[in-house]
Structure formats: structure tokens, C-alpha cells
Design a protein around this motif. Structure first.
Motif, PDB file in Angstrom:
ATOM      1  N   THR A 159       0.827  -1.202   0.000  1.00 46.67           N
ATOM      2  CA  THR A 159       0.000   0.000   0.000  1.00 46.67           C
ATOM      3  C   THR A 159       0.860   1.251   0.000  1.00 46.67           C
ATOM      4  O   THR A 159       1.850   1.335   0.725  1.00 46.67           O
ATOM      5  N   SER A 160       0.458   2.242  -0.815  1.00 44.84           N
ATOM      6  CA  SER A 160       1.073   3.567  -0.797  1.00 44.84           C
ATOM      7  C   SER A 160      -0.025   4.611  -0.625  1.00 44.84           C
ATOM      8  O   SER A 160      -1.162   4.413  -1.061  1.00 44.84           O
ATOM      9  N   LEU A 161       0.336   5.721   0.012  1.00 49.54           N
ATOM     10  CA  LEU A 161      -0.584   6.843   0.168  1.00 49.54           C
ATOM     11  C   LEU A 161      -0.075   8.027  -0.639  1.00 49.54           C
ATOM     12  O   LEU A 161       1.072   8.452  -0.474  1.00 49.54           O
ATOM     13  N   TRP A 162      -0.943   8.545  -1.503  1.00 52.14           N
ATOM     14  CA  TRP A 162      -0.658   9.746  -2.291  1.00 52.14           C
ATOM     15  C   TRP A 162      -1.572  10.844  -1.790  1.00 52.14           C
ATOM     16  O   TRP A 162      -2.795  10.748  -1.888  1.00 52.14           O
ATOM     17  N   ILE A 163      -0.984  11.892  -1.221  1.00 43.71           N
ATOM     18  CA  ILE A 163      -1.777  12.922  -0.564  1.00 43.71           C
ATOM     19  C   ILE A 163      -1.235  14.303  -0.913  1.00 43.71           C
ATOM     20  O   ILE A 163      -0.023  14.515  -0.972  1.00 43.71           O
TER      21      ILE A 163
END
Length: 226
Positions: A193-197
Motif C-alpha cells: 500500500t502507498s498513500l498519495w496525498i
């Protein structure tokens, strides 16, 4: 690279740490005067989604294909992943549209998740009702939620999604999040999982809303709900 935090289970890509046109759109969705224009608010969220999608696309898989032009052939690296966009209704729709502008061949899923206050106080639970999704087995899932506050909605949605299969990779896409929310989700999502914010704020208030945040994204985009 836009890596803000690297943890055992999740990479967080915080785009606003680097100066770009993104900050114009962020400033306008936060500004209490400009955000009253709901059409501009929706369009700014959509444009932020386009920027997040472009940056995210650099981390996906590609394969070389011959493209035939009127005058010859050109080898090009083209996206080679099956993508599913899943947004949380209703606030997630403008962000979903921004990502769909770039990932226009993607499949789409929609889910309703909202805070329910059973005792009419500050305590709440996340209720998941409507859900429409294709299978996500061995696909790349983009899980879309503009406001990552406590993180509980995202975790509830992920748990509901499990009956549709096991994705190859998960990218969470948000506009504004809190440090507490990020800490919460990193303990509930798998290693892929990666978070792009776009931007990260430090605090939540006692009702679980992001400070300074921008207010209620759903209400600003579509009007106040009953």
C-alpha cells in the motif's frame, strides 16, 4: 521523489512539500471565501486528482508497444496494469473524476460510508451501505477519499472490499489528511500500500475533523445534507 514518510507497511507521498501549481488549488479549496463557489471547489478537487494521478502513474508498471503512425512506427512505454478506481460517496466524486480523466480505461467502484453518531455525541461508528464493485483480484486498486481524518472510513471500506478479491497493489489517494489518520491506516493496510496525498495537517478536533482542514468536502461540493 515526494516521499514524506517511509514506514514498514506504507510509503506516504506528500506532494505539497514541494512548490508547484498544486498549492494554488489547495489554497482555493481551503479559503473560506473562494470555497463557497461550489463549482470552483469541485473543479479544484478534480484538478488536484489529476496531479495526484500523474505523480502516482510514475510508480506503475509499463510495457513497450509499437504505435503505428501515418509515417512509420514508434515504440512507446504504455501502462500495463488493470486499474480499479474506488471512491467513497459522495465527497469522493470530484476526486474520482480527476483520476478518471487520466486513468480513463479504469474500472470503477463506489461505496457509501458515513459517520453514524448513535448517542448523538462525539462518538461515532462508520456505516457502510451501498457498494458496487468489479472484482479487484490481482488488479491495482486506487482507493479514493478526499479527507483522511481519523482513517476509520478508509479501513471500513477496505474491509468491505475484501469480498471482491485481493488486489495486487493499493494506492490510497487523498487531498488533505491528518497525522493521526495516517498513523491509523498504516497499521490496517497490507505491505503493498502507498498513500498519495496533496497535503497533511497536524491535528484533529474533538469531533474528528482535520485542523485547519477545509470543512466538510461533501457539503462544499454538493450542498448541505439533511
Amino acid at each position: 521523489m515526494y516521499i514524506e514518510v517511509s514506514v514498514v507497511k506504507m510509503k506516504v507521498y506528500h506532494l505539497a512539500r514541494h512548490r508547484s501549481i498544486l498549492n494554488k488549488f489547495l489554497s482555493e479549496i481551503r479559503d473560506k471565501k473562494i470555497q463557497k463557489d461550489s463549482m470552483r471547489f469541485r473543479r479544484n478537487i478534480e484538478r488536484i486528482g489529476e496531479i495526484l494521478g500523474y505523480e502516482l502513474s510514475k510508480n506503475l508498471n509499463y510495457s513497450s508497444k509499437q504505435v503505428i503512425t501515418p509515417l512509420g512506427a514508434k515504440p512507446m512505454d504504455l501502462l500495463s496494469e488493470d486499474i480499479v478506481l474506488c471512491s467513497i460517496l459522495r465527497a469522493g466524486l470530484p476526486l474520482h473524476n480527476g483520476l478518471l480523466n487520466y486513468f480513463d480505461d479504469a474500472e470503477n467502484a463506489f461505496i457509501s460510508a458515513y459517520r453514524h453518531h448513535p448517542n448523538n455525541d462525539e462518538e461515532f461508528e462508520i456505516v457502510v451501505e451501498y457498494f458496487a464493485s468489479p472484482t479487484i483480484t490481482n488488479k491495482t486498486l486506487l482507493l479514493i477519499d478526499p479527507m483522511l481524518a481519523t482513517g476509520r472510513s478508509l479501513v471500513s471500506v477496505y474491509e468491505a472490499l475484501k469480498k471482491y478479491g485481493n488486489p495486487k497493489q493499493i494506492h490510497i489517494v487523498s487531498v488533505i489528511g491528518s497525522l493521526d489518520g495516517i498513523d491509523f491506516i498504516k497499521n490496517h493496510f497490507p505491505v503493498n500500500t502507498s498513500l498519495w496525498i496533496a497535503d497533511i495537517d497536524n491535528k484533529l478536533n474533538n469531533k474528528g475533523y482535520i485542523l485547519p482542514g477545509l470543512g466538510d468536502a461533501g457539503d462544499l461540493a454538493f450542498g448541505e445534507k439533511m
